[in-house]
Design an enzyme around this catalytic site. Structure first.
Site, short mmCIF file in Angstrom:
data_model
loop_
_atom_site.label_atom_id
_atom_site.label_comp_id
_atom_site.label_asym_id
_atom_site.label_seq_id
_atom_site.Cartn_x
_atom_site.Cartn_y
_atom_site.Cartn_z
N LYS A 178 7.31 -8.77 -0.58
CA LYS A 178 7.64 -6.82 0.02
C LYS A 178 9.23 -7.35 0.30
O LYS A 178 9.64 -6.44 -0.77
CB LYS A 178 7.07 -6.34 0.70
CG LYS A 178 5.70 -6.12 0.54
CD LYS A 178 4.85 -5.11 1.23
CE LYS A 178 3.75 -4.73 0.73
NZ LYS A 178 3.02 -3.38 1.72
N GLY B 47 3.60 -1.67 17.01
CA GLY B 47 4.59 -2.57 15.70
C GLY B 47 5.95 -1.81 15.45
O GLY B 47 5.88 -0.60 15.09
P1 NAP Z 1 4.09 -7.63 9.49
O1 NAP Z 1 5.08 -7.37 8.71
O2 NAP Z 1 4.18 -8.82 9.68
O3 NAP Z 1 3.91 -6.45 11.27
C1 NAP Z 1 2.88 -7.37 11.77
C2 NAP Z 1 3.47 -6.16 12.76
O4 NAP Z 1 2.49 -6.06 14.88
C3 NAP Z 1 4.69 -7.03 13.74
O5 NAP Z 1 5.61 -5.10 15.01
C4 NAP Z 1 4.18 -7.62 14.84
O6 NAP Z 1 5.46 -7.96 15.98
C5 NAP Z 1 3.22 -6.98 15.03
N1 NAP Z 1 1.98 -7.86 15.82
C6 NAP Z 1 1.09 -9.13 14.91
N2 NAP Z 1 0.51 -9.41 16.39
C7 NAP Z 1 1.04 -8.99 17.35
C8 NAP Z 1 0.67 -9.63 18.38
N3 NAP Z 1 -0.81 -10.56 18.65
N4 NAP Z 1 0.57 -8.87 19.13
C9 NAP Z 1 1.30 -7.75 19.07
N5 NAP Z 1 1.90 -7.93 18.01
C10 NAP Z 1 1.70 -7.96 16.66
O7 NAP Z 1 3.23 -6.41 8.85
P2 NAP Z 1 3.16 -5.37 7.97
O8 NAP Z 1 3.33 -5.88 6.20
O9 NAP Z 1 4.37 -4.91 9.00
O10 NAP Z 1 1.42 -5.39 8.08
C11 NAP Z 1 1.11 -5.25 9.02
C12 NAP Z 1 -0.42 -4.27 9.44
O11 NAP Z 1 -0.53 -3.19 7.86
C13 NAP Z 1 -1.31 -5.11 8.69
O12 NAP Z 1 -2.46 -5.10 9.35
C14 NAP Z 1 -1.32 -5.55 6.81
O13 NAP Z 1 -2.66 -5.44 6.37
C15 NAP Z 1 -1.61 -3.15 7.21
N6 NAP Z 1 -1.03 -2.78 6.02
C16 NAP Z 1 -2.19 -1.47 5.48
C17 NAP Z 1 -1.60 -1.28 4.22
C18 NAP Z 1 -1.96 -0.37 3.59
O14 NAP Z 1 -2.46 0.21 2.14
N7 NAP Z 1 -3.63 0.96 4.00
C19 NAP Z 1 -0.30 -1.27 3.19
C20 NAP Z 1 0.34 -1.75 4.62
C21 NAP Z 1 0.04 -2.83 6.06
P3 NAP Z 1 6.17 -9.57 15.86
O15 NAP Z 1 7.00 -8.79 14.93
O16 NAP Z 1 6.61 -9.26 17.50
O17 NAP Z 1 5.61 -10.63 15.15
#
Ligand code: NAP
Length: 283
Positions: A72, A132
């Protein structure tokens, strides 16, 4: 294939992994109901292949793609134009080819906010806590602020990412921003944007402050598989209203479809129909 040879309308999703994506099903459903002839395919593209893949698509008449993790941010470099809000979020999830000019949009943030409104959850003047601070959180926070949230607070492990979102919210809205949780405050909406609760962390609850949740809290998770994460199950036990990420997925798809085909849909109707189509993921 050259630009002039290919008359078919090719759409798809680019990411990795993509084999379990629900987008083909959603786009096929909308296209069928509107009698639009198109194909929607999965393109599993590794990060190191994104540039070449886009160069190749630019030589064809491919019409548009949804962009999912992990591309993205990187896709932005491949585009001719990116809408302002997507640039501010630094995240593009939809790209459209109009006469050889590729434009990038973000429909995730609007998708999330519209789905909340469709679920009868008001955003305006609400105090919202985000868990997050990754890519999805950026888009969601930008739009929640635009939709009139009173305050946005974030709790996350990487403070620098919280700071970046804070700067964005303060620059583009009047919403109050707090870079930490205040356990004495009443939050109207709490949103999990981490992958905790999803495979391989199905048993994890990202919220270690369940005490602040009660029957007047709306608890949301961006995850939709499983349809009820531990966070949502625990919130439900506290009589909170719960909303999973299916509505966001559906709504971002509807908004992307509108851009792909230059149509204005009856969003509520398709929101309901697509939620039924994907009933396995519905709460
Ligand atoms: P991302 O950019 O990787 O961000 C993930 C966030 O979660 C970051 O703040 C990360 O912290 C934190 N995190 C990950 N593992 C963790 C842990 N073990 N303990 C504490 N914090 C943790 O991912 P994203 O693209 O934002 O996606 C996040 C979620 O949203 C996913 O589950 C994805 O499937 C979902 N999503 C859903 C939709 C939908 O249409 N429903 C659309 C987009 C995303 P750090 O930065 O410190 O690693």
């Amino acid at each position: 294939m050259t630009k002039t040879e290919n008359k078919s309308k090719l759409f798809g999703i680019i990411g990795t992994p993509v084999e379990h994506s629900l987008s083909p099903k959603m786009h096929a459903f909308m296209a069928k109901s509107l009698d639009i002839d198109m194909s929607y395919e999965l393109f599993d593209v590794k990060p190191e292949k994104l540039h070449t893949t886009m160069e190749n698509f630019k030589k064809t008449s491919a019409c548009g793609f949804n962009i999912t993790a992990p591309h993205k941010i990187e896709i932005i470099k491949e585009l001719d134009e990116v809408l302002d809000d997507a640039l501010c979020m630094n995240s593009v999830n939809t790209i459209v080819n109009r006469n050889g000019k590729w434009t990038g949009y973000n429909t995730d943030g609007d998708g999330f906010c519209i789905s909340l409104l469709f679920e009868n959850c008001e955003i305006k003047d609400k105090n919202i806590l985000i868990i997050g601070a990754g890519g999805a959180a950026r888009g969601v926070c930008y739009k929640l602020a635009e939709y009139g949230a009173k305050s946005i607070s974030i709790t996350a492990r990487t403070k620098e990412k919280i700071h970046i979102i804070g700067e964005m919210v303060k620059k583009y809205s009047d919403a109050e921003f707090y870079p930490e949780i205040d356990k004495t405050k009443k939050y109207d909406i709490i949103i999990n944007t981490t992958p905790l609760g999803m495979h391989p962390n199905e048993d994890k609850n990202p919220c270690d402050f369940m005490d602040i949740i009660n029957e007047s809290t709306v608890c949301c998770d961006l995850i939709y598989n499983p349809c009820k994460t531990v966070f949502l199950k625990e919130s439900e036990k506290k009589n909170a209203k719960i909303i999973n990420g299916l509505g966001m997925l559906v709504m971002q798809g509807i908004l992307a479809f509108e851009k792909f085909h230059n149509v204005q849909l009856d969003r509520k109707k398709y929101y309901e129909e697509l939620n039924c189509l994907l009933a396995d993921y519905k709460i």
